[in-house]
Design a protein around this motif. Structure first.
Motif, PDB file in Angstrom:
ATOM      1  N   GLN A 180       3.370 113.620   3.347  1.00 38.74           N
ATOM      2  CA  GLN A 180       3.752 112.475   3.891  1.00 38.74           C
ATOM      3  C   GLN A 180       3.717 111.411   3.078  1.00 38.74           C
ATOM      4  N   LEU A 239       0.420 110.691   1.722  1.00 35.29           N
ATOM      5  CA  LEU A 239      -0.895 111.184   2.653  1.00 35.29           C
ATOM      6  C   LEU A 239      -0.475 112.701   2.583  1.00 35.29           C
ATOM      7  N   GLY A 265       7.023 106.373   6.614  1.00 31.74           N
ATOM      8  CA  GLY A 265       7.853 105.478   7.832  1.00 31.74           C
ATOM      9  C   GLY A 265       8.853 107.136   7.402  1.00 31.74           C
ATOM     10  N   GLU A 266       7.689 108.082   7.214  1.00 30.93           N
ATOM     11  CA  GLU A 266       8.876 109.224   7.317  1.00 30.93           C
ATOM     12  C   GLU A 266       8.621 111.021   7.535  1.00 30.93           C
ATOM     13  N   GLY A 267       8.463 111.810   7.927  1.00 34.36           N
ATOM     14  CA  GLY A 267       7.987 112.861   8.713  1.00 34.36           C
ATOM     15  C   GLY A 267       7.179 113.824   7.291  1.00 34.36           C
ATOM     16  N   PRO A 268       5.827 114.858   7.885  1.00 37.29           N
ATOM     17  CA  PRO A 268       5.778 115.571   6.609  1.00 37.29           C
ATOM     18  C   PRO A 268       6.474 116.297   6.426  1.00 37.29           C
ATOM     19  N   LEU A 299      -1.535 116.126   3.899  1.00 36.80           N
ATOM     20  CA  LEU A 299      -1.845 116.777   4.989  1.00 36.80           C
ATOM     21  C   LEU A 299      -2.096 118.370   5.126  1.00 36.80           C
ATOM     22  N   LEU A 341       7.454 120.027   3.856  1.00 35.39           N
ATOM     23  CA  LEU A 341       6.063 120.899   3.245  1.00 35.39           C
ATOM     24  C   LEU A 341       5.939 121.445   2.122  1.00 35.39           C
ATOM     25  N   TYR A 372       1.650 119.886   3.739  1.00 41.09           N
ATOM     26  CA  TYR A 372       2.014 118.844   3.091  1.00 41.09           C
ATOM     27  C   TYR A 372       1.980 117.388   2.191  1.00 41.09           C
TER      28      TYR A 372
END
Lengths: 114, 113
Positions: free
Chosen positions: A37, A86, A40-43, A88, A45, A35
């Motif tokens: 990211q 980021l 301020g946001e979600g991961p 993940l 895919l 993922y």
């Protein structure tokens, strides 16, 4: 408890350079996901790898799943400032009772300097 | 099409209070999962719900509870808040319980003072 170790934790590189992020575990996963990211946001895919030894390419990103399905790597060629974020890795495993669980690594914070 | 929505965006509470976070999945998705992301860490799984039933639970204390409604939206409740509960709470939706592809919302930033 399944753990995913990601390295490096931080990476600062110049635009145009190549980089590799690693994700390692002592546990076997049914699949592994990467993922990205943004603050301020979600991961979001990027890719799912399922088969041991599998290699997937997404433009300048190459993802590899280890033969034993315990580790994975993400390679970025000719990094661009837009790759900053980021990254993940997350392993999927069946946890019983009709549920798959995602175990995330701590992430690699990538900064690409113009 | 709307993605996963979460409310509120930010929340400030004091120790001992309780909090309710809300999530609306993508239309047609029947499974919702909740994650806690502490600053500098990856998301940690809290719950998965599918068709209004709990399907999975992570290693969190009983102060954490959740439920899913007939319209597949979900609430996460945390009682007796601790400073350590300060985190970004993420909701993810997927088509089914297998959840091969999960779509994350923007999260609710909870600060406990």
């Amino acid at each position: 408890t399944q753990l995913l170790e990601q390295s490096p934790q931080f990476l600062s590189i110049q635009e145009g350079e190549n980089l590799t992020v690693y994700c390692n575990s002592s546990s076997v996963f049914s699949s592994l996901q990467w993922y990205r990211q943004e603050p301020g946001e979600g991961p979001v895919l990027l890719v799912t790898v399922v088969t041991g030894g599998e290699v997937k390419k997404l433009k300048r990103l190459t993802f590899q799943f280890g033969d034993a399905r315990k580790d994975s790597s993400l390679h970025i060629t000719a990094a661009q400032p837009g790759d900053t974020g980021l990254y993940l890795c997350a392993g999927r495993a069946y946890s019983g009772a009709g549920s798959y669980q995602l175990t995330f690594g701590k992430g690699t914070k990538l900064s690409v300097i113009p | 099409d709307a993605g996963v929505t979460q409310s509120p965006t930010h929340l400030i509470k004091t120790r001992g209070q309780h909090v309710t976070l809300r999530c609306s999945p993508i239309s047609g998705h029947k499974s919702v999962s909740w994650y806690q992301q502490v600053l500098g860490q990856g998301p940690q799984f809290i719950f998965q719900y599918y068709e209004k039933e709990e399907r999975g639970r992570g290693n969190f204390p009983d102060r954490f509870s959740a439920r899913q409604f007939p319209n597949y939206s979900s609430e996460l409740n945390v009682n007796a808040l601790l400073l350590g509960d300060s985190a970004l709470y993420l909701c993810a939706s997927s088509l089914d319980w297998v959840g091969m592809e999960q779509f994350f919302g923007p999260g609710t930033r909870l600060t406990v003072l």
